[in-house]
Design an enzyme around this catalytic site. Structure first.
Site, PDB file in Angstrom:
ATOM      1  N   CYS A  21      40.919  52.170  45.212  1.00 41.46           N
ATOM      2  CA  CYS A  21      41.151  50.827  44.669  1.00 41.46           C
ATOM      3  C   CYS A  21      42.068  50.836  43.458  1.00 41.46           C
ATOM      4  O   CYS A  21      42.426  49.783  42.946  1.00 41.46           O
ATOM      5  CB  CYS A  21      39.813  50.189  44.333  1.00 41.46           C
ATOM      6  SG  CYS A  21      38.683  50.292  45.719  1.00 41.46           S
ATOM      7  N   LYS A  35      40.064  39.087  41.462  1.00 41.79           N
ATOM      8  CA  LYS A  35      39.232  39.308  42.655  1.00 41.79           C
ATOM      9  C   LYS A  35      38.248  38.175  42.905  1.00 41.79           C
ATOM     10  O   LYS A  35      37.714  38.048  44.009  1.00 41.79           O
ATOM     11  CB  LYS A  35      38.478  40.640  42.530  1.00 41.79           C
ATOM     12  CG  LYS A  35      39.393  41.860  42.547  1.00 41.79           C
ATOM     13  CD  LYS A  35      38.630  43.161  42.451  1.00 41.79           C
ATOM     14  CE  LYS A  35      39.554  44.369  42.419  1.00 41.79           C
ATOM     15  NZ  LYS A  35      40.235  44.568  41.115  1.00 41.79           N
ATOM     16  N   HIS A  76      38.755  41.840  47.095  1.00 39.70           N
ATOM     17  CA  HIS A  76      39.245  43.152  46.657  1.00 39.70           C
ATOM     18  C   HIS A  76      40.255  43.688  47.666  1.00 39.70           C
ATOM     19  O   HIS A  76      39.899  44.018  48.793  1.00 39.70           O
ATOM     20  CB  HIS A  76      38.056  44.103  46.521  1.00 39.70           C
ATOM     21  CG  HIS A  76      38.356  45.338  45.738  1.00 39.70           C
ATOM     22  ND1 HIS A  76      39.637  45.793  45.508  1.00 39.70           N
ATOM     23  CD2 HIS A  76      37.525  46.223  45.116  1.00 39.70           C
ATOM     24  CE1 HIS A  76      39.585  46.899  44.793  1.00 39.70           C
ATOM     25  NE2 HIS A  76      38.315  47.183  44.535  1.00 39.70           N
ATOM     26  N   HIS A  80      39.338  44.891  36.226  1.00 38.05           N
ATOM     27  CA  HIS A  80      39.085  45.354  37.598  1.00 38.05           C
ATOM     28  C   HIS A  80      38.090  44.377  38.233  1.00 38.05           C
ATOM     29  O   HIS A  80      38.272  43.958  39.361  1.00 38.05           O
ATOM     30  CB  HIS A  80      38.542  46.784  37.563  1.00 38.05           C
ATOM     31  CG  HIS A  80      38.408  47.410  38.907  1.00 38.05           C
ATOM     32  ND1 HIS A  80      39.434  47.442  39.819  1.00 38.05           N
ATOM     33  CD2 HIS A  80      37.363  48.034  39.516  1.00 38.05           C
ATOM     34  CE1 HIS A  80      39.030  48.058  40.921  1.00 38.05           C
ATOM     35  NE2 HIS A  80      37.776  48.420  40.767  1.00 38.05           N
ATOM     36  N   PHE A 123      37.059  54.431  43.967  1.00 35.48           N
ATOM     37  CA  PHE A 123      36.202  55.482  44.502  1.00 35.48           C
ATOM     38  C   PHE A 123      36.911  56.832  44.305  1.00 35.48           C
ATOM     39  O   PHE A 123      38.123  56.939  44.492  1.00 35.48           O
ATOM     40  CB  PHE A 123      35.943  55.280  46.003  1.00 35.48           C
ATOM     41  CG  PHE A 123      34.947  54.194  46.333  1.00 35.48           C
ATOM     42  CD1 PHE A 123      34.310  53.461  45.339  1.00 35.48           C
ATOM     43  CD2 PHE A 123      34.636  53.907  47.654  1.00 35.48           C
ATOM     44  CE1 PHE A 123      33.387  52.474  45.654  1.00 35.48           C
ATOM     45  CE2 PHE A 123      33.716  52.917  47.983  1.00 35.48           C
ATOM     46  CZ  PHE A 123      33.095  52.200  46.980  1.00 35.48           C
ATOM     47  N   GLU A 125      32.487  48.115  32.917  1.00 36.02           N
ATOM     48  CA  GLU A 125      33.809  47.706  32.422  1.00 36.02           C
ATOM     49  C   GLU A 125      33.656  46.895  31.130  1.00 36.02           C
ATOM     50  O   GLU A 125      34.401  47.092  30.162  1.00 36.02           O
ATOM     51  CB  GLU A 125      34.564  46.900  33.493  1.00 36.02           C
ATOM     52  CG  GLU A 125      36.002  46.604  33.081  1.00 36.02           C
ATOM     53  CD  GLU A 125      36.840  45.955  34.176  1.00 36.02           C
ATOM     54  OE1 GLU A 125      36.277  45.535  35.210  1.00 36.02           O
ATOM     55  OE2 GLU A 125      38.072  45.860  33.985  1.00 36.02           O
TER      56      GLU A 125
END
Lengths: 77, 412
Positions: free
Chosen positions: B163, B334, B339, B302, B398, B313
């Site tokens: 991502c 998002k 996403h 994010h 990830f 975050e």
């Protein structure tokens, strides 16, 4: 002529060339702008349609639609 | 000598707009592009919603012969790249293509093609697998397709960091130009994997929101958030050194001035709880740009809507920005587009650049329930006017990838 008709359908599907523009004398590379990916797809489609096995090295030497038709007709006979 | 790196072209195709203008208008209006899944029948799936692209007729963009050779992820990337290239004003005469590169990111590459051909294999045996399988699915093939389309002969690479992929792609492009290896780079990312296999895999990983309500599924920083919503799309930038851009009279949208990237080295999918490597990625980007935390005017988070990401975050932002953290507006793109995995960073950079250009921060939509662990200013539900000089964009992936970019308004 059956193989020719079938090949025209295959070429139309893979290369998006109108069937009425495909002739036995049509040159695969100079006129139809075929590349190795087109040829691989055509070989596989013919193998599956006629339950034949096409020799890649022989196939690579073909220049025209007619060359393919002649070769497949012999194999499928 | 280091070069300054500017952005001179933008292209996007997203669930809320099929070009940059439509996308950015929807962002400002707080349009949510999430809906019930239409790409496949989700009746037997726990996941019910996704953010799909609307009104895209692929035959408007690709001739049939070419279309057969492209996975949807490549198609989306090419559509966005064409817009960015056109927007930049580049052509065969004003750029040396041997000094132009490509740096694009993707999470999973041509996964749709793998599924189609695996089905052909199961139905008919190995002879039914198309010769196009490999050249359609390999994750670097978008780069290859773009190189062919635009005749780009320089450094042509693909970045795969889940991502964070397209944020890393932009960061790497920035360094390549900054240090003089290339003059111009097409940078961005693309993703399209709203298919049964990927949706099932992400669901069983407990990563996705299982909400049946499209407006309460991707709800970053909301206490009731439970996972992310899969989106599809692509974003592309034209980046070039400042002298090159000026010499050809290009419009300059903004400047890339900071890049920080670290790895948690902790867990395959979960972020490390102290956020120490996220914090370090933000600090590295600030140091790279020689910027103090007080200069950051906005953070494009994010903000995935997963319980862990948004909490960690938020915590990390507080550690970096200290007492000033509650004064910095933060929003999550998002919340509107889901996403986009490998396409996310690039599309979010575009939202940030457009925001800086117009002095407008897009909202985090769908936010209803306060979370005491997410207690910063998330620009809830309505866009906000604000002059911005510096913007921070966060992307995490990830594999523990943490990537932070800092953009600057171009003031000559």
């Amino acid at each position: 002529m059956m193989v020719f008709e079938e090949l025209k359908k295959i070429i139309n599907e893979i290369m998006d060339i109108p069937m009425n523009e495909i002739e036995l004398g049509s040159h695969l590379y100079d006129e139809m702008d075929a590349d190795s990916l087109d040829m691989s797809q055509i070989v596989l489609a013919l193998e599956n349609k006629y339950s034949i096995e096409i020799d890649d090295e022989v196939f690579e030497e073909f220049d025209t639609v007619g060359n393919i038709v002649e070769y497949v007709e012999k194999l499928a006979a | 000598m280091n070069k300054r790196v500017v952005i001179t072209g933008l292209g996007a195709i997203t669930p809320i707009g099929n070009n940059v203008e439509e996308f950015w208008k929807s962002c400002k209006d707080g349009i949510c592009g999430i809906d019930h899944i239409k790409s496949f029948d989700p009746s037997n799936f726990k996941v019910k919603v996704a953010a799909e692209i609307k009104n895209l007729n692929e035959t408007d963009h690709f001739k049939r012969k070419i279309s057969r050779r492209l996975d949807r992820y490549s198609k989306l990337g090419i559509i966005a790249a064409r817009e960015a290239y056109r927007d930049s004003g580049l052509n065969d005469e004003n750029v040396d293509k041997s000094r132009m590169g490509i740096m694009v990111g993707t999470g999973v590459g041509g996964m749709n093609t793998i599924l189609e051909e695996h089905e052909n294999f199961l139905n008919g045996g190995s002879n039914m697998i198309s010769p196009l399988l490999v050249p359609k699915f390999i994750p670097n093939i978008l780069s290859g397709n773009l190189a062919i389309e635009f005749g780009i002969n320089g450094m042509v690479n693909t970045v795969i960091t889940a991502c964070a992929a397209s944020a890393n792609a932009i960061g790497d492009a920035y360094r390549i130009i900054k240090h003089g290896y290339m003059d111009v780079v097409m940078a961005g990312g693309s993703e399209s994997c709203i298919n049964p296999l990927m949706m099932g895999g992400f669901t069983n990983l407990n990563a996705l929101s299982l909400s049946n309500d499209p407006k309460r599924a991707s709800i970053p920083f909301d206490k009731e958030r439970e996972g992310f919503v899969m989106g599809e799309g692509a974003g592309m930038l034209i980046m070039e050194n400042l002298d090159h851009a000026i010499s050809r009279g290009a419009h300059i949208y903004g400047e890339v001035v900071g890049y920080g990237t670290t790895c948690d080295a902790h867990h395959l999918t979960a972020p490390e709880k102290s956020g120490k490597e996220i914090i370090r990625s933000m600090e590295l980007a600030l140091i790279d740009g020689n910027i103090s935390p007080e200069q950051i005017d906005y953070i494009n988070a994010h903000g995935t809507s997963t319980p862990y990401n948004d909490k960690i975050e938020t915590h990390s932002i507080k550690e970096v920005f200290k007492e000033n953290s509650s004064n910095i507006p933060i929003s999550s793109t998002k919340s509107m587009i889901g996403h986009l995995l490998g396409g996310a960073g690039a599309v979010e950079v575009i939202a940030s650049i457009k925001g800086m250009e117009e002095g407008c921060i897009h909202p985090t939509v769908g936010h209803e329930v306060y979370d005491e662990e997410c207690d910063l200013d998330y620009v809830k539900n309505e866009s906000r006017k604000k002059y911005m000089d510096y913007v921070m964009c966060n992307s995490f992936g990830f594999g523990g990838h943490n990537t932070v970019l800092i953009l600057k308004k171009f003031n000559g």
